[in-house]
Each structure stands twice: as structure tokens, then as C-alpha cells.
Design an enzyme around this catalytic site. Structure first.
Site, PDB file in Angstrom:
ATOM      1  N   LYS A   1       8.549 -16.938   1.357  1.00  0.00           N
ATOM      2  CA  LYS A   1       7.979 -16.306   2.564  1.00  0.00           C
ATOM      3  C   LYS A   1       6.514 -16.709   2.697  1.00  0.00           C
ATOM      4  CE  LYS A   1       8.768 -11.788   2.311  1.00  0.00           C
ATOM      5  NZ  LYS A   1       8.812 -12.009   3.652  1.00  0.00           N
TER       6      LYS A   1
ATOM      7  N   MET B   1      -5.414 -15.828  -0.085  1.00  0.00           N
ATOM      8  CA  MET B   1      -4.925 -15.872   1.285  1.00  0.00           C
ATOM      9  C   MET B   1      -6.080 -15.866   2.292  1.00  0.00           C
ATOM     10  SD  MET B   1      -1.728 -13.221   0.849  1.00  0.00           S
ATOM     11  CE  MET B   1      -2.462 -12.208  -0.430  1.00  0.00           C
TER      12      MET B   1
ATOM     13  N   ASP C   1      10.445 -17.239  -5.176  1.00  0.00           N
ATOM     14  CA  ASP C   1       9.453 -17.372  -4.099  1.00  0.00           C
ATOM     15  C   ASP C   1       9.054 -18.825  -3.899  1.00  0.00           C
ATOM     16  OD1 ASP C   1       9.201 -14.859  -3.203  1.00  0.00           O
ATOM     17  OD2 ASP C   1       7.235 -14.459  -4.080  1.00  0.00           O
TER      18      ASP C   1
HETATM   19  N1  SAH Z   1       0.949 -13.364  -7.058  1.00  0.00           N
HETATM   20  C1  SAH Z   1       0.158 -14.533  -6.774  1.00  0.00           C
HETATM   21  C2  SAH Z   1      -0.573 -14.412  -5.463  1.00  0.00           C
HETATM   22  C3  SAH Z   1       0.335 -14.339  -4.251  1.00  0.00           C
HETATM   23  S1  SAH Z   1      -0.534 -14.349  -2.742  1.00  0.00           S
HETATM   24  C4  SAH Z   1      -0.827 -14.765  -7.928  1.00  0.00           C
HETATM   25  O1  SAH Z   1      -0.972 -13.883  -8.785  1.00  0.00           O
HETATM   26  O2  SAH Z   1      -1.427 -15.832  -7.983  1.00  0.00           O
HETATM   27  C5  SAH Z   1      -0.553 -16.070  -2.341  1.00  0.00           C
HETATM   28  C6  SAH Z   1      -1.960 -16.611  -2.450  1.00  0.00           C
HETATM   29  O3  SAH Z   1      -2.272 -16.893  -3.824  1.00  0.00           O
HETATM   30  C7  SAH Z   1      -2.200 -17.923  -1.745  1.00  0.00           C
HETATM   31  O4  SAH Z   1      -2.442 -17.740  -0.378  1.00  0.00           O
HETATM   32  C8  SAH Z   1      -3.445 -18.423  -2.469  1.00  0.00           C
HETATM   33  O5  SAH Z   1      -4.601 -17.746  -2.018  1.00  0.00           O
HETATM   34  C9  SAH Z   1      -3.169 -17.970  -3.889  1.00  0.00           C
HETATM   35  N2  SAH Z   1      -2.548 -19.036  -4.697  1.00  0.00           N
HETATM   36  C10 SAH Z   1      -1.314 -19.062  -5.210  1.00  0.00           C
HETATM   37  N3  SAH Z   1      -1.119 -20.167  -5.959  1.00  0.00           N
HETATM   38  C11 SAH Z   1      -2.278 -20.857  -5.903  1.00  0.00           C
HETATM   39  C12 SAH Z   1      -2.747 -22.066  -6.487  1.00  0.00           C
HETATM   40  N4  SAH Z   1      -1.969 -22.809  -7.286  1.00  0.00           N
HETATM   41  N5  SAH Z   1      -4.022 -22.458  -6.235  1.00  0.00           N
HETATM   42  C13 SAH Z   1      -4.834 -21.732  -5.461  1.00  0.00           C
HETATM   43  N6  SAH Z   1      -4.451 -20.572  -4.887  1.00  0.00           N
HETATM   44  C14 SAH Z   1      -3.205 -20.140  -5.101  1.00  0.00           C
END
Ligand code: SAH
Length: 263
Positions: free
Chosen positions: A62, A179, A40
Site C-alpha cells: 500500500k 513519509m 508489504d
Molecule cells: N515501518 C517502517 C516505516 C513505514 S512508513 C520503518 O520502520 O522503517 C514508510 C516510510 O518509511 C517511507 O515513506 C520512508 O519515509 C521510510 N522508509 C522506509 N524504508 C526506507 C528506506 N530504505 N530508506 C529511506 N526511507 C525509508
């Protein structure tokens, strides 16, 4: 005598929030064993240093709104590679089953008769709070925490922010919104129907990475802060009294010359 039917494996692996040192040992072992990796776009490519030479690496990012590999294609690819006997690792940002359609991928694998494995990762909300050194379940301020999405799937009415705010107030819950950048204005408006405008809030961008930035504000100034500081995706929004200490520290520090309320 029948030839045994050889099937490969699929493991959904959490690559963590960005800092490659936050990979679990189990994730490192799974990446090293993979012959095919489907990656991803929120995954830090540094984690691929653990992959074996010759492993096939497919980037299937994506990012919301951008053209990207269709989900159905990713699912088909996982299944077909596993049926060919490959050791497939599906690398997902954070934890593989927190948002990011990991649940749908598990269902697709189950439907194809593949018993997928899961390797947990550190989800972004946990990393954000760890980096702010704030306990999202501090018992003086909260009884629990809600991970909630600010971006529902098409056709879904989405989160009832007013109802969530009322529940958060009554049940003393910290809200961690994934998100939520694009919908921040509407999220703020909805939450204000149940929570006071003075409720502490924070926005944490790129949690755990050297590029991490954050701002502390109130629910009433969430969207304005986001715009003023130009905080962007990937970010989590956090709302709740657990941030009180941080807010107080910030007001002290803003009294000092040269302090910037964004770190
Ligand atoms: N599976 C992932 C989340 C996927 S949805 C998890 O467990 O973290 C994607 C969202 O995750 C982004 O839009 C943001 O809100 C958050 N996100 C992912 N990486 C991030 C980071 N390093 N810092 C802040 N938010 C993050």
C-alpha cells in the site's frame, strides 16, 4: 469432552529497511515457520527466501497514493487465516510498529481475540543514520531524537511543524521525518518558523540498499536539494546539528574537483 479450539498465530515481523542482512534471527525464524505471509511493498522480496516451500505469500502493498489492498481487507485476512489455524506472518518494512499502521493492525487482532506477537526490525531512520555514520543522539549536539511523519491520516491536521521546530531547538532534538517527500516544501516552511535556515539537513533515499543515495544540505535548501537531486520515496529527511560533521566534510569535499554532493 469438548474439542480443543485450535487457533493459529499472527506475528508482526519487521523486515528491516531493505538490506536483507539486517533481518534479525528472530525474524528469519518467524518467516521460516509461517504458513501464510502477508507482505508489504517496502519489504525486500529477498527475505522471502527464508519462507518454507508451500507457504502462501500474499503481497498487500500500500504505497501512498497508489491503489492498493484496503487496510480493512488486510486486517480481516490476518484474522481469518489465524482462526483457520494458520501460522500467519505479517511482514512490514523497517520496524512493524513504527508508522505503517502496525498499531492499527495490533488493535484489530486484539479485537478479534488474537494475541499477536511482534518481532522488531531496524527502522528506516536508524538505517539511514547508520549508513551516514552519524549518531543522531551525539551528546555534543542532541539530547534525543524524534521520529515524525510528514503524512498524516486523512482528516488529521498533521504535525505542527512550527511547534516541533521550536521544541527541537530548545530541547536539542534531532528530527527524523518519515513519509516527508511529498510534503517537503510545507515541512521546510513550517520548520523554518522555529529553526534557523542554516540548520544542517539530509535526505536519505533507499537507506541500506545498494541504490542508497543521500544529499546533505541545510533546512533552508531542503526542498530545492530534493528537487535538484531528484530524490524520491522511500526517503527520510533528517534535520539537526548532529549532521554538522557531515556538512563540514561535504564542504571540504566540494572543494575537490569531480565531487558530487550526492552519494
Ligand atoms: N515501518 C517502517 C516505516 C513505514 S512508513 C520503518 O520502520 O522503517 C514508510 C516510510 O518509511 C517511507 O515513506 C520512508 O519515509 C521510510 N522508509 C522506509 N524504508 C526506507 C528506506 N530504505 N530508506 C529511506 N526511507 C525509508
Amino acid at each position: 469432552m469438548t474439542t480443543p479450539h485450535t487457533t493459529g498465530t499472527v506475528t508482526l515481523v519487521g523486515a528491516g529497511p531493505g538490506d536483507p542482512d539486517l533481518l534479525t534471527l528472530k525474524a528469519v525464524k518467524a518467516i521460516a515457520a509461517a504458513t501464510v505471509l502477508l507482505v508489504d511493498d517496502l519489504v525486500n522480496e529477498e527475505v522471502l527466501q527464508h519462507a518454507q516451500r508451500g507457504a502462501r505469500i500474499v503481497f498487500v502493498g500500500k504505497r501512498g497514493g497508489c491503489s492498493s489492498t484496503p487496510q480493512a481487507f488486510i486486517e480481516k485476512l490476518m484474522v481469518s487465516e489465524a482462526l483457520k489455524g494458520e501460522t500467519v506472518v505479517r511482514l512490514k518494512g523497517g520496524d512493524p510498529l513504527i508508522f505503517g499502521r502496525g498499531g492499527e493492525e495490533m488493535e484489530a487482532l486484539e479485537a478479534a481475540g488474537i494475541d499477536a506477537q511482534v518481532v522488531n526490525g531496524v527502522t528506516a531512520g536508524l538505517a539511514a543514520m547508520g549508513n551516514l555514520k552519524v549518531s543522531m543522539t551525539h551528546r555534543d549536539h542532541a539530547h534525543g531524537v524524534v521520529f515524525v511523519t510528514g503524512h498524516a491520516k486523512p482528516g488529521d491536521a498533521g504535525t505542527d511543524w512550527a511547534a516541533l521546530a521550536r521544541t527541537a531547538l530548545q530541547a536539542r532534538l534531532t528530527l527524523v521525518i518519515y513519509m516527508g517527500i511529498r510534503g517537503a516544501a510545507a515541512i521546510q516552511e513550517g520548520l523554518l518558523q522555529g529553526l534557523p535556515a542554516s540548520t544542517p539537513a539530509a535526505i536519505v533515499e533507499n537507506a541500506s540498499l545498494p541504490t542508497q543515495r543521500h544529499a546533505v544540505c541545510t533546512l533552508g535548501s531542503l526542498h530545492a536539494t530534493l528537487q535538484n537531486e531528484q530524490l524520491a520515496s522511500p526517503s527520510v529527511l533528517v534535520v539537526g546539528d548532529v549532521l554538522q560533521g557531515l556538512q563540514a566534510a561535504q564542504s571540504d569535499a566540494t572543494a575537490q574537483p569531480g565531487f558530487r554532493d550526492i552519494a
